[in-house]
Write a protein that holds these residues in place. Structure first.
Motif, PDB file in Angstrom:
ATOM      1  N   UNK A 101       0.798  -1.178   0.165  1.00  0.00           N
ATOM      2  CA  UNK A 101      -0.225   0.029   0.123  1.00  0.00           C
ATOM      3  C   UNK A 101       0.860   1.230  -0.074  1.00  0.00           C
ATOM      4  N   UNK A 102       2.046   1.192   0.377  1.00  0.00           N
ATOM      5  CA  UNK A 102       3.023   2.413   0.361  1.00  0.00           C
ATOM      6  C   UNK A 102       3.333   2.806  -1.088  1.00  0.00           C
ATOM      7  N   UNK A 103       3.202   4.103  -1.338  1.00  0.00           N
ATOM      8  CA  UNK A 103       3.247   4.663  -2.701  1.00  0.00           C
ATOM      9  C   UNK A 103       4.952   4.518  -3.164  1.00  0.00           C
ATOM     10  N   UNK A 104       5.138   4.629  -4.206  1.00  0.00           N
ATOM     11  CA  UNK A 104       6.511   4.712  -4.535  1.00  0.00           C
ATOM     12  C   UNK A 104       6.787   5.693  -5.903  1.00  0.00           C
ATOM     13  N   UNK A 108       5.449   8.807  -3.819  1.00  0.00           N
ATOM     14  CA  UNK A 108       6.100   8.851  -2.672  1.00  0.00           C
ATOM     15  C   UNK A 108       6.552  10.602  -2.238  1.00  0.00           C
ATOM     16  N   UNK A 109       7.202  10.891  -3.440  1.00  0.00           N
ATOM     17  CA  UNK A 109       7.543  12.372  -3.235  1.00  0.00           C
ATOM     18  C   UNK A 109       6.594  13.249  -3.128  1.00  0.00           C
ATOM     19  N   UNK A 110       5.127  12.924  -3.508  1.00  0.00           N
ATOM     20  CA  UNK A 110       3.914  13.911  -3.616  1.00  0.00           C
ATOM     21  C   UNK A 110       3.180  13.570  -2.155  1.00  0.00           C
ATOM     22  N   UNK A 111       3.685  12.750  -1.285  1.00  0.00           N
ATOM     23  CA  UNK A 111       3.118  12.549  -0.073  1.00  0.00           C
ATOM     24  C   UNK A 111       3.502  13.596   0.816  1.00  0.00           C
ATOM     25  N   UNK A 112       2.399  14.037   1.789  1.00  0.00           N
ATOM     26  CA  UNK A 112       2.973  14.990   2.821  1.00  0.00           C
ATOM     27  C   UNK A 112       3.823  14.128   3.968  1.00  0.00           C
ATOM     28  N   UNK A 114       4.296  13.919   6.994  1.00  0.00           N
ATOM     29  CA  UNK A 114       3.696  13.292   8.136  1.00  0.00           C
ATOM     30  C   UNK A 114       3.435  11.706   7.766  1.00  0.00           C
ATOM     31  N   UNK A 115       2.815  11.727   6.353  1.00  0.00           N
ATOM     32  CA  UNK A 115       2.572  10.406   5.969  1.00  0.00           C
ATOM     33  C   UNK A 115       3.797   9.664   5.606  1.00  0.00           C
ATOM     34  N   UNK A 116       4.823  10.284   4.822  1.00  0.00           N
ATOM     35  CA  UNK A 116       6.009   9.657   4.747  1.00  0.00           C
ATOM     36  C   UNK A 116       6.713   9.074   6.046  1.00  0.00           C
ATOM     37  N   UNK A 117       6.608   9.995   7.034  1.00  0.00           N
ATOM     38  CA  UNK A 117       7.090   9.531   8.443  1.00  0.00           C
ATOM     39  C   UNK A 117       6.586   8.324   8.823  1.00  0.00           C
ATOM     40  N   UNK A 118       5.291   8.012   8.688  1.00  0.00           N
ATOM     41  CA  UNK A 118       4.195   6.876   9.107  1.00  0.00           C
ATOM     42  C   UNK A 118       4.842   5.930   8.439  1.00  0.00           C
ATOM     43  N   UNK A 119       5.000   6.046   7.095  1.00  0.00           N
ATOM     44  CA  UNK A 119       5.339   4.709   6.365  1.00  0.00           C
ATOM     45  C   UNK A 119       6.799   4.399   6.612  1.00  0.00           C
ATOM     46  N   UNK A 120       7.632   5.221   6.921  1.00  0.00           N
ATOM     47  CA  UNK A 120       9.179   4.960   7.170  1.00  0.00           C
ATOM     48  C   UNK A 120       9.337   4.225   8.535  1.00  0.00           C
ATOM     49  N   UNK A 121       8.357   4.668   9.573  1.00  0.00           N
ATOM     50  CA  UNK A 121       8.257   3.746  10.778  1.00  0.00           C
ATOM     51  C   UNK A 121       7.739   2.462  10.501  1.00  0.00           C
ATOM     52  N   UNK A 122       6.677   2.248   9.813  1.00  0.00           N
ATOM     53  CA  UNK A 122       6.199   1.033   9.638  1.00  0.00           C
ATOM     54  C   UNK A 122       7.301   0.149   8.837  1.00  0.00           C
ATOM     55  N   UNK A 123       8.073   0.767   7.794  1.00  0.00           N
ATOM     56  CA  UNK A 123       9.166   0.008   6.962  1.00  0.00           C
ATOM     57  C   UNK A 123      10.327  -0.439   8.279  1.00  0.00           C
ATOM     58  N   UNK A 124      10.526   0.619   8.845  1.00  0.00           N
ATOM     59  CA  UNK A 124      11.777   0.200   9.915  1.00  0.00           C
ATOM     60  C   UNK A 124      11.200  -0.862  11.113  1.00  0.00           C
TER      61      UNK A 124
END
Length: 160
Positions: A101-104, A108-112, A114-124
């Protein structure tokens, strides 16, 4: 010669012509099957080499765990050759499904932020949970995908 004799001869000529045409068509089918088999084998050798390179890069830390797992999973999905018995790639599927579900790219660049950070935490979190298993499977894959494997490199050396 009577008309019946001519009709019999004509019938035999037609049967012979149709049989020859069937043989020609069968040879085409056989050649096409051979060509497809050869292309599939070449594709599998190429994919196997790519999988091996990605796995080695993942093991040596040159490729991020999540990205490597996703790339390897996609290549394995396209690989149709024989696989090692000790190869369990479910961890790649788990990571792939968890990140689908994570954009690429541009999305990904167009995401706000805060959303990028949320996805980054999920990936971590995914990386922390699965790093050792991913690296273990990557070590196996770095030795090749095939059961008898020395992989594509081994087959190239044998051919030389």
């Amino acid at each position: 010669m009577t008309n019946n004799d001519w009709l019999i001869i004509l019938g035999l000529v037609i049967i012979f012509a149709l049989a020859m045409y069937a043989v020609i068509l069968w040879r085409r089918v056989w050649r096409n099957q051979q060509l497809l088999t050869r292309k599939e084998e070449e594709r599998n050798v190429r994919l196997e080499g790519d999988i091996r390179i990605l796995a080695q890069s993942l093991v040596t830390g040159q490729l991020p765990v999540i990205e490597g797992a996703i790339r390897i999973k996609v290549l394995l999905d396209n690989y149709s050759g024989a696989r090692r018995a000790d190869l369990d790639v479910r961890v790649f599927e788990t990571i792939y499904d968890a990140t689908a579900h994570i954009p690429t790219h541009q999305a990904w660049k167009d995401l706000p932020k805060a959303q990028r950070k949320l996805h980054e935490r999920q990936m971590e979190t995914l990386e922390a949970q699965h790093r050792s298993e991913v690296e273990q499977v990557a070590r196996v894959l770095s030795n090749g995908v095939r059961p008898d494997d020395q992989g594509a490199a081994g087959r190239r050396q044998t051919a030389e």
